[in-house]
Write a protein that holds these residues in place. Structure first.
Motif, PDB file in Angstrom:
ATOM      1  N   ALA A 122     121.678  72.017  49.288  1.00 23.53           N
ATOM      2  CA  ALA A 122     120.643  71.097  49.738  1.00 23.53           C
ATOM      3  C   ALA A 122     121.329  69.964  50.491  1.00 23.53           C
ATOM      4  CB  ALA A 122     119.854  70.550  48.551  1.00 23.53           C
ATOM      5  N   THR A 123     120.981  69.821  51.761  1.00 21.32           N
ATOM      6  CA  THR A 123     121.520  68.741  52.577  1.00 21.32           C
ATOM      7  C   THR A 123     120.408  67.717  52.777  1.00 21.32           C
ATOM      8  OG1 THR A 123     122.936  70.327  53.716  1.00 21.32           O
ATOM      9  CG2 THR A 123     122.719  68.146  54.705  1.00 21.32           C
ATOM     10  N   MET A 124     120.666  66.482  52.358  1.00 14.68           N
ATOM     11  CA  MET A 124     119.626  65.454  52.327  1.00 14.68           C
ATOM     12  C   MET A 124     119.985  64.275  53.221  1.00 14.68           C
ATOM     13  SD  MET A 124     119.338  65.910  48.266  1.00 14.68           S
ATOM     14  CE  MET A 124     120.961  66.646  48.279  1.00 14.68           C
ATOM     15  N   TYR A 125     118.961  63.697  53.827  1.00 10.77           N
ATOM     16  CA  TYR A 125     119.142  62.564  54.739  1.00 10.77           C
ATOM     17  C   TYR A 125     118.231  61.432  54.286  1.00 10.77           C
ATOM     18  CZ  TYR A 125     120.843  66.566  57.390  1.00 10.77           C
ATOM     19  OH  TYR A 125     121.492  67.720  57.771  1.00 10.77           O
ATOM     20  N   VAL A 126     118.833  60.279  53.972  1.00  9.49           N
ATOM     21  CA  VAL A 126     118.069  59.155  53.428  1.00  9.49           C
ATOM     22  C   VAL A 126     118.488  57.864  54.130  1.00  9.49           C
ATOM     23  CG1 VAL A 126     117.463  57.850  51.358  1.00  9.49           C
ATOM     24  CG2 VAL A 126     117.988  60.296  51.169  1.00  9.49           C
ATOM     25  N   LYS A 127     117.501  57.093  54.582  1.00 14.93           N
ATOM     26  CA  LYS A 127     117.793  55.772  55.150  1.00 14.93           C
ATOM     27  C   LYS A 127     117.970  54.783  54.004  1.00 14.93           C
ATOM     28  CE  LYS A 127     116.330  52.750  58.933  1.00 14.93           C
ATOM     29  NZ  LYS A 127     117.481  53.090  59.762  1.00 14.93           N
ATOM     30  N   LEU A 128     118.946  53.891  54.149  1.00 18.59           N
ATOM     31  CA  LEU A 128     119.261  52.949  53.083  1.00 18.59           C
ATOM     32  C   LEU A 128     118.635  51.577  53.334  1.00 18.59           C
ATOM     33  CD1 LEU A 128     123.014  53.811  52.445  1.00 18.59           C
ATOM     34  CD2 LEU A 128     120.971  54.783  51.378  1.00 18.59           C
ATOM     35  N   LYS A 129     118.493  50.810  52.258  1.00 17.43           N
ATOM     36  CA  LYS A 129     117.879  49.485  52.356  1.00 17.43           C
ATOM     37  C   LYS A 129     118.819  48.452  52.977  1.00 17.43           C
ATOM     38  CE  LYS A 129     114.693  50.178  48.489  1.00 17.43           C
ATOM     39  NZ  LYS A 129     114.273  49.735  47.135  1.00 17.43           N
ATOM     40  N   LYS A 130     120.119  48.719  52.887  1.00 13.78           N
ATOM     41  CA  LYS A 130     121.077  47.802  53.495  1.00 13.78           C
ATOM     42  C   LYS A 130     122.304  48.583  53.950  1.00 13.78           C
ATOM     43  CE  LYS A 130     123.204  46.622  49.041  1.00 13.78           C
ATOM     44  NZ  LYS A 130     123.566  45.521  48.112  1.00 13.78           N
ATOM     45  N   GLU A 131     123.064  47.967  54.843  1.00 12.46           N
ATOM     46  CA  GLU A 131     124.268  48.630  55.336  1.00 12.46           C
ATOM     47  C   GLU A 131     125.307  48.731  54.225  1.00 12.46           C
ATOM     48  OE1 GLU A 131     125.660  46.608  58.776  1.00 12.46           O
ATOM     49  OE2 GLU A 131     123.916  47.149  60.009  1.00 12.46           O
ATOM     50  N   THR A 132     126.107  49.803  54.281  1.00 15.09           N
ATOM     51  CA  THR A 132     127.119  50.022  53.254  1.00 15.09           C
ATOM     52  C   THR A 132     128.265  50.818  53.869  1.00 15.09           C
ATOM     53  OG1 THR A 132     127.490  50.826  51.001  1.00 15.09           O
ATOM     54  CG2 THR A 132     125.961  52.100  52.357  1.00 15.09           C
ATOM     55  N   SER A 133     128.961  51.586  53.068  1.00 12.19           N
ATOM     56  CA  SER A 133     130.046  52.432  53.546  1.00 12.19           C
ATOM     57  C   SER A 133     130.099  53.685  52.691  1.00 12.19           C
ATOM     58  CB  SER A 133     131.394  51.696  53.458  1.00 12.19           C
ATOM     59  OG  SER A 133     131.710  51.435  52.095  1.00 12.19           O
ATOM     60  N   THR A 134     130.746  54.704  53.207  1.00 12.18           N
ATOM     61  CA  THR A 134     130.916  55.927  52.422  1.00 12.18           C
ATOM     62  C   THR A 134     131.684  55.640  51.143  1.00 12.18           C
ATOM     63  OG1 THR A 134     130.895  57.287  54.426  1.00 12.18           O
ATOM     64  CG2 THR A 134     131.844  58.271  52.452  1.00 12.18           C
ATOM     65  N   GLU A 135     132.691  54.774  51.242  1.00 13.46           N
ATOM     66  CA  GLU A 135     133.493  54.440  50.058  1.00 13.46           C
ATOM     67  C   GLU A 135     132.629  53.817  48.956  1.00 13.46           C
ATOM     68  OE1 GLU A 135     136.270  54.596  53.538  1.00 13.46           O
ATOM     69  OE2 GLU A 135     134.266  53.769  53.150  1.00 13.46           O
ATOM     70  N   SER A 136     131.724  52.911  49.336  1.00  6.89           N
ATOM     71  CA  SER A 136     130.853  52.270  48.351  1.00  6.89           C
ATOM     72  C   SER A 136     129.904  53.282  47.719  1.00  6.89           C
ATOM     73  CB  SER A 136     130.061  51.135  48.994  1.00  6.89           C
ATOM     74  OG  SER A 136     130.924  50.103  49.423  1.00  6.89           O
ATOM     75  N   LEU A 137     129.394  54.197  48.535  1.00  6.73           N
ATOM     76  CA  LEU A 137     128.501  55.228  48.016  1.00  6.73           C
ATOM     77  C   LEU A 137     129.237  56.149  47.045  1.00  6.73           C
ATOM     78  CD1 LEU A 137     126.604  56.003  51.317  1.00  6.73           C
ATOM     79  CD2 LEU A 137     125.503  55.303  49.176  1.00  6.73           C
ATOM     80  N   LEU A 138     130.458  56.493  47.380  1.00  3.72           N
ATOM     81  CA  LEU A 138     131.248  57.342  46.479  1.00  3.72           C
ATOM     82  C   LEU A 138     131.505  56.641  45.151  1.00  3.72           C
ATOM     83  CD1 LEU A 138     133.827  58.938  48.948  1.00  3.72           C
ATOM     84  CD2 LEU A 138     132.091  60.160  47.623  1.00  3.72           C
ATOM     85  N   GLU A 139     131.776  55.346  45.208  1.00  2.00           N
ATOM     86  CA  GLU A 139     131.973  54.577  43.969  1.00  2.00           C
ATOM     87  C   GLU A 139     130.705  54.596  43.118  1.00  2.00           C
ATOM     88  OE1 GLU A 139     133.347  50.626  44.739  1.00  2.00           O
ATOM     89  OE2 GLU A 139     135.127  51.298  45.831  1.00  2.00           O
ATOM     90  N   LEU A 140     129.545  54.448  43.769  1.00  2.00           N
ATOM     91  CA  LEU A 140     128.266  54.479  43.056  1.00  2.00           C
ATOM     92  C   LEU A 140     128.078  55.824  42.349  1.00  2.00           C
ATOM     93  CD1 LEU A 140     125.366  53.347  42.470  1.00  2.00           C
ATOM     94  CD2 LEU A 140     124.667  54.483  44.603  1.00  2.00           C
TER      95      LEU A 140
END
Length: 344
Positions: A242-260
């Motif tokens: 499943a490949t998903m595409y989601v718009k975020l509420k604020k700018e971030t980074s791949t590194e921050s998302l991986l940490e989450l």
């Protein structure tokens, strides 16, 4: 603990047999079918030639006398007729069909085209997304095992919406499945000459897993809009991506998302987060109960792309069902499921 399986000769039932035969705390009490009553399991299923259990008729009272828990690996529209009797008899039930997943009976009737289960049964059932509903599952006696596509999708999206990072509008899910997801009964769509060297889109805007995904996402997100969900058949036996595409509420980074994602799934053995710039393939979870997730942030669009892979017959069906059984019965959650994926 003794387990009975109804629908033992379908792909989901056969996978349950494989898992339970290697489980340290579960054993098979009885196997049930509507089509091969009286036959020996290994006669029709030659990979099980060494097993000599007889297939029995579907009789709730008989099942309740033999088993502590029953797995219903039946087509939709069947288990909702069996569950009331099993519940009355006090046996724990895990339903692998879609009959108990939707809390709104009108939605079930619209998307599955069957009569819905009784309201009291729907109220009693717990949605068995193991990593997210563990406390409810531990107290439950009736589990609605999630669908294969929703499992891959929801595990991939959950951190964004439970933590308030994702916008609920314009969520897009582009999903692909191996042919075993269509079940064991042959059809023109699953004929070798139709699927081999072919790639097919199907049930466009009509897939029955859409309301299941929206129901759970709606619990996590107050601003959820309709989800765009598209499915395809891939010429392989097992696997879902499943490949998903989601718009975020604020700018971030791949590194921050991986940490989450790593922090949220840190204590969940069966969810593995890929390293930076690495994305999963279906082969790496083949025959296992793992869900592997890869993430990338696009700063140009402020959208995140999430790739989530599972084995549709394991984490998408029988594997998650046994994981839920372990939680329900107070057994170690990973029991019977700690195996290395088949490779290559």
């Amino acid at each position: 603990m003794k387990a009975s399986i109804v629908g033992a000769t379908g792909y989901g039932g056969l996978e349950l047999i494989r898992i339970i035969k290697n489980h340290p705390s579960l054993e098979i009490a009885s196997l049930h079918t509507s089509s091969q009553v009286g036959s020996v399991l290994g006669e029709e299923n030659h990979h099980l030639l060494h097993l000599h259990e007889k297939l029995e008729q579907i009789d709730p009272e008989l099942i309740a006398k033999k088993a502590d828990i029953v797995f219903l690996a039946t087509p939709s529209g069947v288990s909702n007729k069996l569950v009331p009797a099993l519940v009355e008899l006090g046996i724990k039930v895990i339903d692998l069909s879609g009959d108990l997943r939707l809390k709104d009976p009108q939605l079930y009737e619209k998307w599955y085209h069957h009569q819905p289960a009784e309201a009291r049964i729907l109220d009693k059932s717990v949605y068995g997304l193991s990593e997210w509903n563990r406390e409810q599952i531990a107290k439950a006696s009736l589990i609605a095992n999630p669908g294969c596509y929703p499992t891959a999708t929801l595990l991939g999206l959950a951190p964004l919406f439970t933590e308030g990072w994702g916008l609920g509008q314009d969520v897009i899910v582009d999903a692909k499945s191996g042919i075993s997801g269509a079940g064991k009964t042959p059809s023109q769509a699953t004929h070798f000459s139709e699927i081999n060297e072919n790639f097919k889109i199907y049930k466009v805007h009509k897939h029955q897993h859409i309301p299941e995904i929206e129901q759970q996402l709606g619990i996590w997100s107050q601003d959820l809009g309709p989800v765009s969900f598209t499915t395809h058949l891939v010429p392989m036996t097992r696997g879902i991506m499943a490949t998903m595409y989601v718009k975020l509420k604020k700018e971030t980074s791949t590194e921050s998302l991986l940490e989450l994602y790593k922090s949220i799934y840190e204590n969940h053995y069966f969810v593995r987060i890929q390293p930076l710039d690495t994305f999963p393939s279906t082969k790496q979870v083949f025959g296992s109960n793992f869900c592997d997730i890869g993430i990338a942030y696009d700063e140009r669009t402020n959208k995140v792309t999430i790739a989530s892979v599972i084995d549709n017959l394991m984490k998408g069906a029988a594997g998650q069902a046994v994981q839920n059984a372990n939680i329900m019965m107070g057994i170690e959650e990973t029991a019977g499921l700690v195996n290395i994926p088949l490779y290559p």
